[in-house]
Design a protein around this motif. Structure first.
Motif, PDB file in Angstrom:
ATOM      1  N   UNK A 121       0.828  -1.208   0.000  1.00 22.94           N
ATOM      2  CA  UNK A 121       0.000   0.000   0.000  1.00 22.94           C
ATOM      3  C   UNK A 121       0.860   1.256   0.000  1.00 22.94           C
ATOM      4  N   UNK A 122       1.918   1.226   0.807  1.00 22.26           N
ATOM      5  CA  UNK A 122       2.832   2.382   0.845  1.00 22.26           C
ATOM      6  C   UNK A 122       3.453   2.613  -0.523  1.00 22.26           C
ATOM      7  N   UNK A 123       3.888   1.539  -1.168  1.00 21.85           N
ATOM      8  CA  UNK A 123       4.514   1.657  -2.489  1.00 21.85           C
ATOM      9  C   UNK A 123       3.509   2.168  -3.521  1.00 21.85           C
ATOM     10  N   UNK A 124       2.286   1.664  -3.444  1.00 24.50           N
ATOM     11  CA  UNK A 124       1.251   2.056  -4.397  1.00 24.50           C
ATOM     12  C   UNK A 124       0.907   3.534  -4.284  1.00 24.50           C
ATOM     13  N   UNK A 125       1.012   4.052  -3.054  1.00 24.17           N
ATOM     14  CA  UNK A 125       0.655   5.450  -2.809  1.00 24.17           C
ATOM     15  C   UNK A 125       1.859   6.367  -2.627  1.00 24.17           C
ATOM     16  N   UNK A 126       3.077   5.815  -2.783  1.00 23.18           N
ATOM     17  CA  UNK A 126       4.276   6.627  -2.642  1.00 23.18           C
ATOM     18  C   UNK A 126       4.467   7.171  -1.241  1.00 23.18           C
ATOM     19  N   UNK A 127       4.077   6.406  -0.237  1.00 19.62           N
ATOM     20  CA  UNK A 127       4.169   6.847   1.158  1.00 19.62           C
ATOM     21  C   UNK A 127       5.436   6.304   1.810  1.00 19.62           C
ATOM     22  N   UNK A 128       5.980   7.071   2.745  1.00 22.01           N
ATOM     23  CA  UNK A 128       7.155   6.636   3.497  1.00 22.01           C
ATOM     24  C   UNK A 128       6.785   6.317   4.939  1.00 22.01           C
ATOM     25  N   UNK A 129       5.484   6.402   5.257  1.00 17.89           N
ATOM     26  CA  UNK A 129       5.021   6.164   6.632  1.00 17.89           C
ATOM     27  C   UNK A 129       3.641   5.528   6.593  1.00 17.89           C
ATOM     28  N   UNK A 130       3.125   5.178   7.767  1.00 13.35           N
ATOM     29  CA  UNK A 130       1.812   4.539   7.852  1.00 13.35           C
ATOM     30  C   UNK A 130       0.725   5.498   8.331  1.00 13.35           C
ATOM     31  N   UNK A 131       1.051   6.771   8.448  1.00 13.62           N
ATOM     32  CA  UNK A 131       0.081   7.742   8.950  1.00 13.62           C
ATOM     33  C   UNK A 131      -0.958   8.072   7.873  1.00 13.62           C
ATOM     34  N   UNK A 132      -2.235   7.930   8.199  1.00 13.09           N
ATOM     35  CA  UNK A 132      -3.322   8.292   7.293  1.00 13.09           C
ATOM     36  C   UNK A 132      -4.371   9.074   8.073  1.00 13.09           C
ATOM     37  N   UNK A 133      -5.209   9.814   7.393  1.00 12.84           N
ATOM     38  CA  UNK A 133      -6.224  10.624   8.059  1.00 12.84           C
ATOM     39  C   UNK A 133      -7.576  10.447   7.363  1.00 12.84           C
ATOM     40  N   UNK A 134      -8.643  10.652   8.112  1.00 14.40           N
ATOM     41  CA  UNK A 134     -10.000  10.499   7.585  1.00 14.40           C
ATOM     42  C   UNK A 134     -10.227  11.459   6.426  1.00 14.40           C
ATOM     43  N   UNK A 135     -10.779  10.950   5.340  1.00 11.75           N
ATOM     44  CA  UNK A 135     -11.041  11.760   4.157  1.00 11.75           C
ATOM     45  C   UNK A 135      -9.989  11.598   3.082  1.00 11.75           C
ATOM     46  N   UNK A 136      -8.839  11.082   3.455  1.00 13.39           N
ATOM     47  CA  UNK A 136      -7.755  10.875   2.486  1.00 13.39           C
ATOM     48  C   UNK A 136      -8.126   9.756   1.515  1.00 13.39           C
ATOM     49  N   UNK A 137      -7.723   9.894   0.259  1.00  9.44           N
ATOM     50  CA  UNK A 137      -7.987   8.876  -0.748  1.00  9.44           C
ATOM     51  C   UNK A 137      -6.714   8.066  -0.999  1.00  9.44           C
TER      52      UNK A 137
END
Length: 216
Positions: free
Chosen positions: A54-70
């Motif tokens: 999921x991180x790779x698919x979204x280009x994320x370097x962390x696991x932090x997510x927030x409500x409303x984010x796609x």
């Protein structure tokens, strides 16, 4: 020469070591809107993938997510997640529809709101999928107990003499539409001004509507 070999080895490690997440990131995907309380691990489990993917698919370097984010999620996982096991539905005959509408009228009359009529019908439907009750609407309504019958109008013998109203029929139809996805799961109801039964009064309350308390 040694430095060149080390550099090539590092390049190969980067290429093959990250192949799993990169492959998934390159595949087809859809979007998921993060809800309050969601976590990366929960979303990954729902879409049959991993947090690292999921991180790779979204280009994320962390696991932090927030409500409303796609978030991008695997399309295959989306199809699996959106096709839960088929929930039990009921086919209601004209005779059973009338019988249930009669019970609704007998238990609610004209003093209870429409929502209360719907919930009474839902009690009957919910019982059909509970192991402690008969499997049919008619069976539930005419279920015998130590006191005679489960419902007072049946016990007194006046149920079939009752004329249901259009609203009673509408309540049955509404409950039938809601039943497969009903989350409250009401199995009983009572009027707290009348009922003194300790067992009934101890049941977990699902909702209060009009003069009735619904429990399970």
């Amino acid at each position: 020469m040694k430095k060149t070999m080390i550099a090539l080895a590092a390049a190969c490690f980067l290429t093959f070591g990250s192949q799993g997440p990169t492959t998934e990131a390159a595949g087809s995907y859809t979007y998921y809107q993060v809800k309050k309380g969601d976590t990366m691990s929960a979303i990954a489990k729902r879409y049959h993938t991993t947090v690292s993917s999921l991180r790779a698919l979204n280009g994320l370097k962390h696991d932090f997510i927030y409500a409303g984010e796609r978030l991008k999620v695997p399309a295959a996982g989306k199809r699996t997640a959106s096709a839960p096991a088929k929930k039990k539905s009921i086919t209601l005959s004209a005779a059973d529809r009338k019988l249930l509408a009669q019970l609704v009228q007998a238990e609610t009359g004209s003093s209870e709101p429409f929502a209360g009529k719907v919930e009474v019908a839902l009690v009957v439907f919910n019982r059909t999928k509970h192991p402690e009750f008969p499997k049919t609407v008619r069976g539930v309504i005419y279920q015998k107990t130590k006191c005679g019958y489960a419902f007072v109008p049946v016990k007194t013998g006046k149920l079939t003499r009752i004329r249901p109203t259009k609203q009673d029929y509408a309540a049955v139809d509404k409950a039938l539409a809601l039943f497969p996805n009903d989350r409250r799961g009401s199995l009983y109801f009572y009027n707290p001004r009348v009922t003194k039964d300790k067992w009934m009064l101890s049941r977990p309350v699902t909702i209060r509507i009009g003069h009735h308390v619904f429990t399970k």
